[in-house]
Design a protein around this motif. Structure first.
Motif, short mmCIF file in Angstrom:
data_model
loop_
_atom_site.label_atom_id
_atom_site.label_comp_id
_atom_site.label_asym_id
_atom_site.label_seq_id
_atom_site.Cartn_x
_atom_site.Cartn_y
_atom_site.Cartn_z
N VAL A 73 3.24 8.48 1.87
CA VAL A 73 4.15 9.07 2.87
C VAL A 73 5.51 8.40 2.79
N LYS A 74 5.52 7.07 2.68
CA LYS A 74 6.78 6.34 2.59
C LYS A 74 7.54 6.72 1.33
N MET A 75 6.83 6.87 0.21
CA MET A 75 7.47 7.27 -1.04
C MET A 75 8.09 8.66 -0.92
N GLU A 118 3.64 -1.66 -3.66
CA GLU A 118 2.57 -1.24 -2.77
C GLU A 118 1.73 -0.13 -3.40
N HIS A 119 2.37 0.73 -4.20
CA HIS A 119 1.65 1.84 -4.84
C HIS A 119 0.58 1.32 -5.79
N VAL A 120 0.91 0.36 -6.63
CA VAL A 120 -0.06 -0.19 -7.58
C VAL A 120 -1.22 -0.85 -6.85
N ASP A 121 -0.89 -1.64 -5.80
CA ASP A 121 -1.95 -2.31 -5.03
C ASP A 121 -2.87 -1.28 -4.38
N ALA A 122 -2.28 -0.20 -3.87
CA ALA A 122 -3.08 0.84 -3.23
C ALA A 122 -3.94 1.58 -4.23
#
Length: 510
Positions: free
Chosen positions: A268-270, A218-222
């Motif tokens: 936030v999730k990370m 999700e981080h890369v996509d974001a």
């Protein structure tokens, strides 16, 4: 990212990446090993001399205590200086490795044919690798994690030797303490506590690793949207003209906020996942510390070890649990990094699809005939053909124009003609020979193409015009005369050596 790979697959890739680092700089891996040994054993050297200092002070042997103090200070100074030296060298080497990765990516991209490098999957793989390198250290980050892993393993092994020696130390006092502090009960209790905390630590790390894997995807996509705006829009000089002319600032800011709204929940999730992981590991370390103090205190009371050794053994027991936790964490980080950097290995393994070897014909009459034979073409990842069953013949001595609506396939036709792409169906011939049989570079050298979205580079004028590092200056001036820009170039400060664009202090915008 797809399905997670196995431990064995990840570490096989990790060692391939480390070998790649070795080819960039052969000194970094030996230095990392030496620094890991130094950092692993330095605390135990201090604990050893501290224990001797306390024992000699308790015995009233002040001269020997002074020597212990000098040894403690001297060893701390030497080990500190060595650590600082290695750290400063690592910072320099880390910068070299980072740029080495970037250089390898660019050189490989230049070696690949246009069809491969323009594939969306390949482009995304390279982008993901570069973003991860920028945020997490890339190849140098992998070396750092391996160094941390080796340091923790050496420290844990040293601590284990001290702990076992503590358990085996014979007691001098009798009674219940003799039973409680005898080797067998101590080894059993040690095994239960260490085994239990290690098991729980591994469970915590596996759960964190699974969450971290999903967070990374999700981080890369974001980050993709944010990175594009920051790197290719906000800092783009050419885009800046359009942005200001059409007052697009508010629109860009709103899109930036939209991408931030997408990225913020991921961050936030990370952070929550990271915080929970460290809290659980801290709690497990606390349990081990309580056991360590209790065991060593009983051993001191039973006369098995001296009071000075109290700090030495308590430090060893506390360090052991922390080392186990760091081993699991570093191993998890290595696997996470390999999940990204493994794409880099896949990229380096890509081969050009152009394999022709026949030299192009050198004709004195310059008569060349190119023919499209029932050619169809669809771009990679698409099933919709841009060109379908196209047949036509082109000869060098004729002037022709390709006319059509936007999107009709005119640019695609030129790309196929220049062999930037190969047809999906059908084939193209040069003087009756399939162009795929010709040497790729020799065939492309037959053409001089200027696309509507041409590119100027911040290099000297001569290199831009000749599209080469070396050129015939007389011929180049003739070309400039024919193009009607020779006087403009003569007026430049360094003429043919004037860099284009103001990136260079001596450069000029054109």
């Amino acid at each position: 990212m797809g399905k997670q790979s196995t431990f064995r697959e990840d570490y096989r890739k990790a060692f391939r990446l480390l070998n790649l680092v070795r080819t960039m700089d052969a000194s970094i891996l030996p230095q990392s090993i030496l620094q890991a040994m130094l950092e692993a054993w330095s605390p135990y050297v201090s604990l050893f001399f501290t224990a001797r200092l306390i024992d000699r002070l308790m015995a009233g042997n002040f001269q020997a205590a002074a020597w212990s103090a000098l040894w403690l200070l001297g060893s701390s100074l030497v080990l500190g200086l060595l650590t600082d030296y290695f750290t400063s060298r690592r910072n320099l080497l880390g910068n070299q490795i980072f740029h080495g990765l970037t250089r390898l990516l660019r050189e490989k991209a230049m070696d690949l044919n246009y069809a491969t490098i323009s594939d969306p999957d390949v482009a995304k793989s390279v982008t993901s690798t570069e973003q991860f390198s920028r945020f997490h250290g890339g190849l140098f980050g992998l070396v750092t994690q391996f160094q941390s892993l080796l340091k923790s393993m050496l420290s844990a092994l040293t601590a284990l030797v001290l702990i076992v020696s503590l358990c085996l130390a014979p007691t001098r006092n009798g009674g219940l303490l003799t039973v409680l502090c005898s080797p067998l009960p101590n080894l059993i209790s040690l095994g239960l506590v260490v085994g239990g905390t290690c098991y729980l630590s591994s469970r915590v790390n596996r759960r964190y690793q699974s969450q971290e894997h999903q967070n990374s995807v999700e981080h890369v996509d974001a980050e993709n949207g944010l990175s594009y705006l920051l790197m290719h829009v906000f800092c783009n000089i050419d885009a800046g003209k359009v942005i200001r002319l059409y007052d697009m600032g508010d629109m860009l800011k709103e899109n930036y906020r939209r991408y931030m709204d997408i990225a913020r929940p991921v961050y936030v999730k990370m952070c929550k996942s990271e915080r929970a992981f460290h809290l659980l590991n801290t709690a497990l370390a606390g349990v081990s510390s309580i056991y360590a103090y209790l065991l060593v205190l009983l051993k001191v009371m039973a006369g098995a070890v001296s009071i000075g050794s109290f700090t030495q053994y308590v430090g060893a027991l506390a360090a052991f649990q922390n080392d186990i936790s760091r081993i699991l964490y570093s191993s998890m980080r290595v696997r996470r990094m390999v999940n990204y950097l493994g794409h880099f290995l896949d990229f380096l393994a890509l081969k050009s699809t152009h394999t022709g070897t026949i030299p192009t014909e050198k004709r004195q009459d310059h008569v060349y005939e190119i023919e499209f034979h029932h050619v169809s073409f669809a771009y990679p990842g698409s099933t919709e053909p841009v060109l379908k069953d196209l047949s036509c013949k082109l000869t060098l001595k004729h002037k022709m124009a390709v006319v059509g609506l936007n999107g009709a396939g005119k640019t695609t036709f030129i790309k196929l003609l220049c062999r930037l792409y190969d047809p999906t169906e059908g084939y193209i011939t040069l003087n009756g020979v399939d162009i795929r049989k010709y040497d790729y570079r020799q065939y492309q050298a037959l053409f001089g193409v200027v696309f509507q979205d041409f590119q100027l580079f911040p290099f000297p004028v001569g290199q831009n015009v000749a599209a080469s590092l070396h050129f015939d200056e007389e011929r180049l001036w003739r070309c400039l005369e024919q193009a009607g820009v020779a006087d403009r170039v003569r007026a430049m400060g360094q003429k043919l050596e004037t860099p284009i664009s103001a990136v260079d202090e001596a450069g000029e915008n054109v």
